[in-house]
Design an enzyme around this catalytic site. Structure first.
Site, PDB file in Angstrom:
ATOM      1  N   THR A  15       0.852  -1.204   0.000  1.00 10.11           N
ATOM      2  CA  THR A  15       0.000   0.000   0.000  1.00 10.11           C
ATOM      3  C   THR A  15       0.883   1.248   0.000  1.00 10.11           C
ATOM      4  O   THR A  15       0.389   2.346   0.243  1.00 10.11           O
ATOM      5  CB  THR A  15      -0.899   0.034   1.257  1.00 10.11           C
ATOM      6  N   ALA A  16       2.189   1.050  -0.271  1.00  8.46           N
ATOM      7  CA  ALA A  16       3.127   2.183  -0.183  1.00  8.46           C
ATOM      8  C   ALA A  16       3.361   2.797  -1.565  1.00  8.46           C
ATOM      9  O   ALA A  16       2.748   3.826  -1.899  1.00  8.46           O
ATOM     10  CB  ALA A  16       4.423   1.725   0.471  1.00  8.46           C
ATOM     11  N   ARG A  17       4.238   2.187  -2.350  1.00  7.99           N
ATOM     12  CA  ARG A  17       4.511   2.671  -3.700  1.00  7.99           C
ATOM     13  C   ARG A  17       4.822   1.487  -4.609  1.00  7.99           C
ATOM     14  O   ARG A  17       5.546   0.561  -4.215  1.00  7.99           O
ATOM     15  CB  ARG A  17       5.706   3.626  -3.707  1.00  7.99           C
ATOM     16  N   GLU A  49       0.819   3.977 -12.801  1.00 10.68           N
ATOM     17  CA  GLU A  49      -0.447   4.524 -12.278  1.00 10.68           C
ATOM     18  C   GLU A  49      -0.786   5.806 -13.015  1.00 10.68           C
ATOM     19  O   GLU A  49       0.108   6.625 -13.236  1.00 10.68           O
ATOM     20  CB  GLU A  49      -0.318   4.825 -10.779  1.00 10.68           C
ATOM     21  N   HIS A  58      -5.041   2.505  -5.849  1.00 17.14           N
ATOM     22  CA  HIS A  58      -4.359   3.528  -5.031  1.00 17.14           C
ATOM     23  C   HIS A  58      -5.378   4.382  -4.260  1.00 17.14           C
ATOM     24  O   HIS A  58      -5.505   5.595  -4.499  1.00 17.14           O
ATOM     25  CB  HIS A  58      -3.451   4.424  -5.894  1.00 17.14           C
ATOM     26  N   GLY A  78      -5.551   4.106  -0.692  1.00 17.15           N
ATOM     27  CA  GLY A  78      -5.199   3.929   0.720  1.00 17.15           C
ATOM     28  C   GLY A  78      -5.735   5.038   1.616  1.00 17.15           C
ATOM     29  O   GLY A  78      -6.230   4.790   2.714  1.00 17.15           O
TER      30      GLY A  78
HETATM   31  C1  8YV Z   1      -2.712   9.923  -1.665  1.00 13.12           C
HETATM   32  C2  8YV Z   1      -0.439   8.791  -1.119  1.00 13.12           C
HETATM   33  O1  8YV Z   1      -3.879   9.356  -2.163  1.00 13.12           O
HETATM   34  O2  8YV Z   1      -0.103  10.282   0.677  1.00 13.12           O
HETATM   35  C3  8YV Z   1       0.405   9.581  -0.186  1.00 13.12           C
HETATM   36  O3  8YV Z   1       1.638   9.508  -0.315  1.00 13.12           O
HETATM   37  O4  8YV Z   1       0.041   8.072  -1.899  1.00 13.12           O
HETATM   38  C4  8YV Z   1      -1.918   8.833  -1.068  1.00 13.12           C
HETATM   39  O5  8YV Z   1      -2.321   8.803   0.270  1.00 13.12           O
HETATM   40  C5  8YV Z   1      -2.237  10.830  -2.679  1.00 13.12           C
HETATM   41  O6  8YV Z   1      -0.908  11.120  -2.662  1.00 13.12           O
HETATM   42  C6  8YV Z   1      -3.102  12.063  -2.605  1.00 13.12           C
HETATM   43  O7  8YV Z   1      -2.503  13.182  -3.077  1.00 13.12           O
END
Ligand code: 8YV
Length: 320
Positions: A237-239, A268, A286, A288
């Site tokens: 759930t990270a990258r 993505e 994506h 999360g």
């Molecule tokens: C967001 C994310 O959905 O915070 C992060 O790093 O990957 C996600 O929580 C996204 O970046 C919203 O801008």
């Protein structure tokens, strides 16, 4: 005094946009289309501040091209891998993120991915929806139980810690690898592994929570996936950049891995069409941090950082 001019690159929640409009002269992206690189540069040239999401890439060339007016990139994300922090520093641009406020929501999705993978959630859902659920037997759709198994956390930061707490609710034994060992009150009897390989050897479920730095790129690859216990489950759930998807597909096909639960992908939006065709993966787009509460909190946190900056104070979440 004129309000600072602020570009908000994507559609945010109404309460967040309202607060932003009260304090800033805001340029909204009404259609919520993703900016091309050229349009992003152009739009940022005319503002004092930008509030972007991870969907906007501020690499060194973009930052150099933007020029002198932009003073702060107040990210609406905890991850900052879409911003070249060194280039921002060199250009005198302050960068902030939104930590803490999305840990609960992301931990929920990590647990959903774990259970969806372990209990064959995508397969079962597809079967019922398609009208092809024509049989039942005790040997039908048998999955893996996670209760009592070992939960490995790679990256025991804020999200990793909350996810570990949730996994404790399933009676799971927590193991982790981190650059630094946590103090007792945060470690909560989790087992620390000073090496990645040590963590992998005991992770019946491996959940990734580290940032996508240059060193972590493809940290899960053919070699490291092979170190997991047979029939392990991988959750990300990270990258997407943390996993070599070709190696992941091979490990899922060979049966080395029982399943994977993924909210993030190398590409993505879109994901990976080969993974999408496999039954032992549970996939999300994506999302999360995509809850009402968390989206509000992320927007407010980004605005708090902007408010501090324009009041001449240090923003709480400065990362560059
Ligand atoms: C967001 C994310 O959905 O915070 C992060 O790093 O990957 C996600 O929580 C996204 O970046 C919203 O801008």
């Amino acid at each position: 005094m004129a309000k600072p001019r602020l570009l908000i690159t994507r559609k945010l929640r109404t309460v967040v946009e309202k607060r932003a409009s009260h304090d800033y002269d805001v340029v909204f992206n009404v259609d919520d289309d993703v900016f091309s690189e050229e349009d992003l540069i152009l739009a940022c040239q005319g503002v004092d501040a930008v509030l972007p999401c991870h969907s906007e890439r501020f690499d060194a060339a973009v930052i150099r091209a933007i020029g002198p007016r932009l003073k702060i990139i107040a990210n609406h994300s905890v991850g900052t891998d879409h911003v070249d922090l060194d280039a921002a520093k060199a250009a005198g641009i302050v960068v902030t993120n939104t930590p803490d406020v999305l840990s609960d929501a992301t931990a929920e999705i990590a647990i959903l991915c774990m259970l969806g993978a372990a209990r064959r959630g995508a397969e079962g859902d597809a079967l019922v929806r398609s009208g092809q659920w024509t049989t039942w037997s005790p040997s039908f759709m048998v999955g893996r139980q996670v209760t009592g198994r070992r939960f490995g956390v790679l990256g025991m930061g804020r999200v990793g810690q909350v996810t570990a707490d949730r996994a404790r609710g399933f009676g799971m034994e927590i193991h982790y690898h981190n650059r630094r060992r946590l103090p007792d009150h945060l470690e909560k009897r989790a087992v620390y592994h000073p090496t990645l390989d040590g963590l992998l050897a005991v992770s019946d479920v491996l959940s990734l929570h580290c940032p996508a730095t240059a060193e972590n790129m493809n940290v899960m690859n053919a070699r490291t996936l092979a170190l997991l216990p047979d029939r392990a489950i991988v959750v990300n759930t990270a990258r997407g950049a943390l996993i070599d998807e070709i190696a992941l597909i091979a490990a899922l096909r060979s049966g080395k891995l029982f399943a994977a639960g993924l909210d993030v992908f190398q590409t993505e939006p879109g994901g990976n069409s080969t993974l999408a065709g496999m039954s032992n993966v549970f996939l999300l787009p994506h999302i999360g941090s995509a809850t009402e509460d968390t989206r509000d909190a992320m927007g407010f946190r980004a605005l708090d950082n902007l408010d501090a900056f324009f009041a001449g104070q240090a923003p709480g979440d400065r990362v560059a």
